[in-house]
Write a protein that holds these residues in place. Structure first.
Motif, PDB file in Angstrom:
ATOM      1  N   LEU A   1       8.120   3.404   2.850  1.00 60.25           N
ATOM      2  CA  LEU A   1       7.907   3.815   1.461  1.00 60.25           C
ATOM      3  C   LEU A   1       6.471   4.281   1.222  1.00 60.25           C
ATOM      4  N   PRO A   2       6.269   5.089   0.187  1.00 64.25           N
ATOM      5  CA  PRO A   2       4.902   5.473  -0.179  1.00 64.25           C
ATOM      6  C   PRO A   2       4.064   4.232  -0.501  1.00 64.25           C
ATOM      7  N   TRP A   3       2.751   4.367  -0.392  1.00 63.42           N
ATOM      8  CA  TRP A   3       1.858   3.222  -0.561  1.00 63.42           C
ATOM      9  C   TRP A   3       1.825   2.682  -1.982  1.00 63.42           C
ATOM     10  N   SER A   4       2.210   3.481  -2.967  1.00 57.73           N
ATOM     11  CA  SER A   4       2.172   3.037  -4.358  1.00 57.73           C
ATOM     12  C   SER A   4       3.566   3.096  -4.979  1.00 57.73           C
ATOM     13  N   VAL A   5       3.907   2.074  -5.727  1.00 57.89           N
ATOM     14  CA  VAL A   5       5.199   2.050  -6.414  1.00 57.89           C
ATOM     15  C   VAL A   5       5.244   3.151  -7.472  1.00 57.89           C
ATOM     16  N   GLU A   6       4.166   3.298  -8.210  1.00 57.55           N
ATOM     17  CA  GLU A   6       4.059   4.327  -9.253  1.00 57.55           C
ATOM     18  C   GLU A   6       3.404   5.573  -8.671  1.00 57.55           C
TER      19      GLU A   6
ATOM     20  N   ALA B   1      -1.811  11.349  -1.884  1.00 57.78           N
ATOM     21  CA  ALA B   1      -1.106  11.209  -3.166  1.00 57.78           C
ATOM     22  C   ALA B   1       0.234  10.523  -2.914  1.00 57.78           C
ATOM     23  N   SER B   2       0.616   9.660  -3.821  1.00 59.12           N
ATOM     24  CA  SER B   2       1.877   8.933  -3.695  1.00 59.12           C
ATOM     25  C   SER B   2       2.864   9.412  -4.748  1.00 59.12           C
ATOM     26  N   PRO B   3       4.071   9.799  -4.315  1.00 66.22           N
ATOM     27  CA  PRO B   3       5.074  10.193  -5.301  1.00 66.22           C
ATOM     28  C   PRO B   3       5.693   8.992  -6.011  1.00 66.22           C
ATOM     29  N   GLY B   4       5.368   7.790  -5.535  1.00 68.37           N
ATOM     30  CA  GLY B   4       5.976   6.579  -6.103  1.00 68.37           C
ATOM     31  C   GLY B   4       7.322   6.310  -5.470  1.00 68.37           C
ATOM     32  N   TRP B   5       7.899   5.203  -5.871  1.00 69.78           N
ATOM     33  CA  TRP B   5       9.209   4.811  -5.358  1.00 69.78           C
ATOM     34  C   TRP B   5      10.282   5.251  -6.338  1.00 69.78           C
TER      35      TRP B   5
END
Length: 113
Positions: free
Chosen positions: A32-37, A55-59
């Motif tokens: 998963l991406p590093w950030s939930v949001e 950049a993280s697309p979030g979960w």
């Protein structure tokens, strides 16, 4: 000679499932991406080591639900294993040893040379 314990089958099964759930959760979290949001990426080289994150697309809601489901099952199994009636039969001074052996029971008998 090291102590051996006659673990009940339901305790062994609970511990084995706990290992499996934790492995599945760890594998999922690594994918998963590093950030939930959703968050912008960043770079910081002012600390003792450089930290960079893309950049993280979030979960997605499905990913969040899957993580929560696995965490909930992990909690249930941890409570089951740690509160099992078997532990009341183990001498207090042997509890740590017995718990360590239970954690590795799925590996089979240890070989000595």
């Amino acid at each position: 000679m090291a102590a051996t314990y006659d673990f009940p089958s339901d305790l062994l099964a609970g511990q084995e499932e706990l290992h499996q759930v934790r492995a599945e959760l760890l594998a999922l979290l690594k994918r998963l991406p590093w950030s939930v949001e959703p968050l912008d990426g960043f770079s910081d080289d002012k600390g003792w080591r450089k930290v960079e994150r893309p950049a993280s697309p979030g979960w997605t809601p499905d990913e969040q639900a899957e993580v929560e489901k696995l965490r909930q099952r992990e909690r249930e199994l941890a409570v089951f294993v740690t509160c099992h009636r078997f532990w009341s039969e183990v001498a207090p001074l042997d509890t740590v040893d017995a718990r360590a052996k239970l954690k590795h029971a799925h590996e089979g008998p240890q070989q000595t040379s």
